[in-house]
Scaffold this active site. Structure first.
Site, PDB file in Angstrom:
ATOM      1  N   HIS A 130       0.831  -1.202   0.000  1.00 39.87           N
ATOM      2  CA  HIS A 130       0.000   0.000   0.000  1.00 39.87           C
ATOM      3  C   HIS A 130       0.862   1.248   0.000  1.00 39.87           C
ATOM      4  O   HIS A 130       2.087   1.174   0.119  1.00 39.87           O
ATOM      5  CB  HIS A 130      -0.964  -0.011   1.197  1.00 39.87           C
ATOM      6  CG  HIS A 130      -0.304  -0.086   2.537  1.00 39.87           C
ATOM      7  ND1 HIS A 130       0.310   0.991   3.136  1.00 39.87           N
ATOM      8  CD2 HIS A 130      -0.166  -1.127   3.395  1.00 39.87           C
ATOM      9  CE1 HIS A 130       0.787   0.625   4.308  1.00 39.87           C
ATOM     10  NE2 HIS A 130       0.519  -0.654   4.498  1.00 39.87           N
ATOM     11  N   CYS A 146       3.405  -4.731   6.559  1.00 38.35           N
ATOM     12  CA  CYS A 146       3.055  -4.567   5.155  1.00 38.35           C
ATOM     13  C   CYS A 146       4.245  -3.993   4.384  1.00 38.35           C
ATOM     14  O   CYS A 146       5.254  -3.597   4.956  1.00 38.35           O
ATOM     15  CB  CYS A 146       1.866  -3.620   5.006  1.00 38.35           C
ATOM     16  SG  CYS A 146       0.299  -4.348   5.530  1.00 38.35           S
TER      17      CYS A 146
END
Length: 186
Positions: A130, A146
């Site tokens: 992301h 992440c």
């Protein structure tokens, strides 16, 4: 009998030619899929995400941020980025998502950028690629597990990928050391 052969032979040749042409068409369709095949390679050593086609040509490259802690993801909240081979399971709009990083600043809107590329990581939910509201974190070990990209890079990558694309995440030397230490503790 000769007349039958005169009609059947050209008909058989025509049918076989059509079948062969169809097989070649199907083969070209399958080859087209291979030509469009690519993988995402994320190196925790280089702190880089690369999109590579089936010939090994780099189609896209961008710096990333990965998990704060070294080693392979073991449990929820361990602040480690998983290592291994995964699939993109979904690409979701995330521009309105918020996240509280536990730093006293509360919910941050736009913390994920415009998209969240969800990865299918067995045993873990919420792992993905992301964007970020902290572009200065790119190139560092700053995420909760992440893979972060600069927002512009994320928006470019989303145009080039699709589920169920393969994602390979490789460890850095420090991750290998941490993995070895953690395996001895168990």
């Amino acid at each position: 009998m000769k007349r039958i052969y005169m009609y059947i032979c050209p008909l058989l040749i025509l049918i076989l030619g059509a079948f062969t042409g169809y097989q070649e068409y199907k083969h070209r369709q399958e080859w087209g899929k291979v030509q469009n095949a690519s993988i995402i390679l994320i190196s925790k050593q280089d702190m880089r995400l690369r999109l590579i086609d089936y010939k090994g040509t780099e189609l896209f490259s961008a710096p990333v941020a990965t998990g704060c802690n070294y080693g392979n993801k073991r449990k929820k909240g361990d602040m480690r980025t998983p290592e291994g081979i995964f699939l993109v399971s979904d690409i979701q709009r995330a521009s309105n998502w918020t996240h509280d990083f536990g730093d006293g600043k509360g919910e941050i809107k736009g913390a994920y950028g415009d998209y969240f590329i969800r990865l299918a990581v067995p045993g873990h939910k919420g792992i993905g690629i992301h964007g970020t509201h902290l572009p200065e974190s790119i190139g560092t070990r700053d995420s909760e597990g992440c893979i972060r990209l600069e927002n512009e890079d994320l928006n470019e990558l989303v145009k080039l990928i699709h589920p169920p694309m393969t994602v390979v995440i490789t460890p850095a030397a420090e991750d290998e050391t941490a993995n070895l230490i953690n395996s001895k503790k168990e």
